[in-house]
Design a protein around this motif. Structure first.
Motif, PDB file in Angstrom:
ATOM      1  N   GLY A   4       3.703  32.007  15.701  1.00  0.00           N
ATOM      2  CA  GLY A   4       2.652  31.735  15.595  1.00  0.00           C
ATOM      3  C   GLY A   4       1.918  31.635  13.740  1.00  0.00           C
ATOM      4  N   ALA A   7       4.308  29.559  11.674  1.00  0.00           N
ATOM      5  CA  ALA A   7       3.811  27.695  11.938  1.00  0.00           C
ATOM      6  C   ALA A   7       2.991  27.866  10.190  1.00  0.00           C
ATOM      7  CB  ALA A   7       3.675  27.019  13.206  1.00  0.00           C
ATOM      8  N   ALA A   8       2.087  28.767  11.018  1.00  0.00           N
ATOM      9  CA  ALA A   8       0.593  28.908  10.140  1.00  0.00           C
ATOM     10  C   ALA A   8       0.888  28.965   8.236  1.00  0.00           C
ATOM     11  CB  ALA A   8      -0.277  30.389  10.417  1.00  0.00           C
ATOM     12  N   ASP A  11       2.502  25.728   7.695  1.00  0.00           N
ATOM     13  CA  ASP A  11       1.459  24.841   7.037  1.00  0.00           C
ATOM     14  C   ASP A  11       0.777  24.485   5.847  1.00  0.00           C
ATOM     15  OD1 ASP A  11       2.378  23.264  10.084  1.00  0.00           O
ATOM     16  OD2 ASP A  11       0.146  23.661  10.231  1.00  0.00           O
ATOM     17  N   GLU A 126       1.255  24.572  20.109  1.00  0.00           N
ATOM     18  CA  GLU A 126       1.606  25.006  19.030  1.00  0.00           C
ATOM     19  C   GLU A 126       1.110  24.744  18.057  1.00  0.00           C
ATOM     20  OE1 GLU A 126       4.439  26.454  18.660  1.00  0.00           O
ATOM     21  OE2 GLU A 126       5.670  26.670  20.651  1.00  0.00           O
ATOM     22  N   HIS A 129      -1.209  26.797  16.709  1.00  0.00           N
ATOM     23  CA  HIS A 129      -0.873  28.302  17.322  1.00  0.00           C
ATOM     24  C   HIS A 129      -1.063  29.482  17.605  1.00  0.00           C
ATOM     25  CE1 HIS A 129       0.371  26.158  13.675  1.00  0.00           C
ATOM     26  NE2 HIS A 129      -0.454  25.971  12.564  1.00  0.00           N
ATOM     27  N   HIS A 132       0.231  32.799  18.342  1.00  0.00           N
ATOM     28  CA  HIS A 132      -0.070  33.813  16.976  1.00  0.00           C
ATOM     29  C   HIS A 132      -1.827  34.202  17.819  1.00  0.00           C
ATOM     30  CE1 HIS A 132      -0.740  35.449  12.348  1.00  0.00           C
ATOM     31  NE2 HIS A 132      -1.951  34.405  12.753  1.00  0.00           N
ATOM     32  N   THR A 157       9.659  28.059  15.368  1.00  0.00           N
ATOM     33  CA  THR A 157       8.831  26.989  16.574  1.00  0.00           C
ATOM     34  C   THR A 157       9.724  26.138  17.288  1.00  0.00           C
ATOM     35  OG1 THR A 157       8.622  26.241  13.905  1.00  0.00           O
ATOM     36  CG2 THR A 157       7.029  27.805  15.503  1.00  0.00           C
ATOM     37  N   THR A 345       3.697  21.265  12.897  1.00  0.00           N
ATOM     38  CA  THR A 345       4.276  21.169  14.262  1.00  0.00           C
ATOM     39  C   THR A 345       4.933  19.942  14.787  1.00  0.00           C
ATOM     40  OG1 THR A 345       2.284  22.638  14.937  1.00  0.00           O
ATOM     41  CG2 THR A 345       2.813  21.441  16.664  1.00  0.00           C
TER      42      THR A 345
END
Ligand code: SF4
Length: 497
Positions: A4, A7-8, A11, A126, A129, A132, A157, A345
């Motif tokens: 998570g 991914a954050a 992003d 996802e 997130h 996370h 991810t 995502t």
């Protein structure tokens, strides 16, 4: 870093990190082969399934009509769906953004004093997130879809909508399982699957909450449809005492009859199957006469930028998507670089359109609109006929209008516009171009050069500008023809005498 967290972090640099991630993916020969191999298989399966299904174009029209009608009347169907979920004993929560959805989930988890959450496949979780946030609250989340489980061990991810671990091979999975268990694994599919099956079974039984996505909510019954091939979705939605569904607000169909159409199209477009191995319809929590099922059902419906597209003449159609991934499997860009390159995502053509829209971020996420050759293969493959290639052009246009492209690029295109809009300048530029290119030409081709030419010549040669432009040659040809005609007419006149 957790999946998570990763991914954050990704992003935030979707656009500015795109070039680096692309270079990295292009240098990873294994990844390219693995992605091309699996997407080829999925593409072939889809084409065979379409052939067997009859008039696919007619089905596409029917599917599109259902989605169009639903999205045009989304407020009505959302309210009908929510009423029916509630009537059947479930709870519905409408959430504006990611943080609302996360807090809603945490409230449910707190009431249960939850320590363990078993997750079925859910792209919306996802998107927000959730893993996370659960980790930060010391709540363990276990992915039970095999691909997602592998990625959780790898702290990665998903890189594909339906085959999340498309970029991993058996050897890599065996290594991950060996590291996680302390027990040695050979790269054998049966052995690896057996291990995961046994390991995950306990989680289904011990979890406080089962969390799933929702492929389609049926408005007339309040049912949540889960489509999968492993059976984990069914376990997650029946064994834990509490089932939480996290779904995008657009994932509805009005009736069971409509569901039949879109389910047929989803399975065929996604994996080439007539139907997936498990198609579960969850309608309310367990009733007294039921043998199994959760005691509580909670449905979290997420907006997160989707409603901003309603009424938009260009982008509303993106809400018709049924997340089959057919557009990813045919996209020449996705097939070369895989899903992680997009840094978000949702990857592939649908991700390049959806991400900037739902994140309302043209600066970073809007850059994804350039990760496309605009060949239109995505539109041809899309069962819902979503014109993704047109939308990508509109997104580029939006980015230009907002002056979010690089300054040198803006200057270059402004100059291009000025030169191409003025015949005298155009003629002068082509003449000057011929002489200016000379130091770079070798054997009639430009094989290398300074930026921005190097961007092209890194992977292919650039033909040199000819001395005479097409316009000059056309003029010469016209003169030649006129001279021949005059000579011919004179000859004819002489003969008549
Ligand atoms: S845009 Fe079309 S092809 Fe792509 S995932 Fe959505 S429905 Fe499937």
């Amino acid at each position: 870093m957790s999946a998570g967290g990763q991914a954050a972090a990704l992003d935030q640099k979707i656009g500015s990190g795109l070039k680096d991630r692309t270079k990295q993916a292009l240098g990873d020969e294994f990844l390219r082969k693995a992605v091309a191999y699996t997407t080829d298989k999925l593409k072939t399966g889809r084409l065979q399934a379409m052939d067997m299904f009859g008039d696919w174009e007619a089905w596409r029209d029917r599917g599109k009509a259902i989605r169009e009608h639903t999205i045009n009347h989304l407020d009505y169907y959302l309210s009908q769906f929510a009423d029916n979920v509630t009537k059947k004993g479930g709870n519905v929560y409408f959430c504006n953004g990611s943080s609302d959805a996360v807090s809603t989930f945490m409230e449910i988890a707190d009431k249960q004093k939850a320590k363990l959450v078993a997750k079925g496949k859910s792209m919306v979780s996802e998107e927000i997130h959730l893993n996370h946030h659960l980790e930060q609250r010391n709540i363990e989340a276990i992915e039970t879809d095999l691909g997602e489980y592998i990625l959780q061990l790898a702290k990665e991810t998903p890189s594909h909508l339906i085959i999340p671990a498309i970029h991993k091979n058996k050897q890599q999975i065996a290594t991950l399982f060996t590291e996680a268990s302390g027990q040695h694994f050979e790269p054998e599919t049966k052995v690896l699957a057996e291990y995961a099956r046994k390991k995950l079974r306990n989680y289904f039984l011990e979890s406080d909450i089962g969390l799933t996505g929702c492929n389609f909510g049926v408005a007339e019954t309040g049912s949540v449809t889960l489509v999968e091939n492993e059976g984990n979705g069914r376990m997650v939605s029946t064994l834990p005492k509490v089932h939480v569904v996290v779904m995008g607000m657009e994932r509805l169909v009005p009736t069971m009859e409509d569901l039949e159409v879109v389910l047929n199209m989803l399975a065929r477009s996604a994996t080439g199957q007539k139907l997936t191995t498990y198609t579960s319809l969850v309608t309310g929590p367990k009733r007294p006469e039921d043998l199994d099922g959760p005691e509580e059902l909670h449905v979290i419906i997420l907006d997160n930028g989707r409603s901003q597209q309603l009424g938009d003449p260009i982008f509303q159609e993106v809400l018709h998507c049924i997340r089959c991934a057919a557009c990813l499997n045919v996209c020449p860009v996705y097939r070369h670089v895989g899903g992680h390159t997009y840094g978000t995502t949702y990857s592939g053509p649908i991700g390049a359109v959806l991400t900037p829209l739902i994140q309302q971020d043209m600066k970073e996420a809007g850059t994804l609109s350039y990760a496309s050759s605009l060949c239109g293969a995505c539109y041809e493959a899309c069962p819902m006929k979503i014109p993704l290639h047109d939308m990508l052009v509109h997104l580029r246009h939006r980015k230009v209008k907002m002056k979010l492209t690089a300054l040198p690029e803006r200057i270059a295109f402004k100059s291009y516009q000025t030169v191409f809009g003025n015949i005298t300048l155009f003629k002068l530029a082509t003449k000057m171009g011929y002489y200016m290119q000379k130091p770079l030409v070798r054997g009639g081709m430009i094989k290398s050069g300074p930026p921005p030419i190097s961007g092209w010549t890194q992977s292919r040669f650039l033909p040199m500008l000819p001395k005479k432009s097409f316009r000059d040659r056309w003029g010469d040809l016209q003169k030649e023809l006129a001279a021949k005609n005059t000579a011919g007419a004179r000859a004819k006149g002489g003969h008549a005498k």
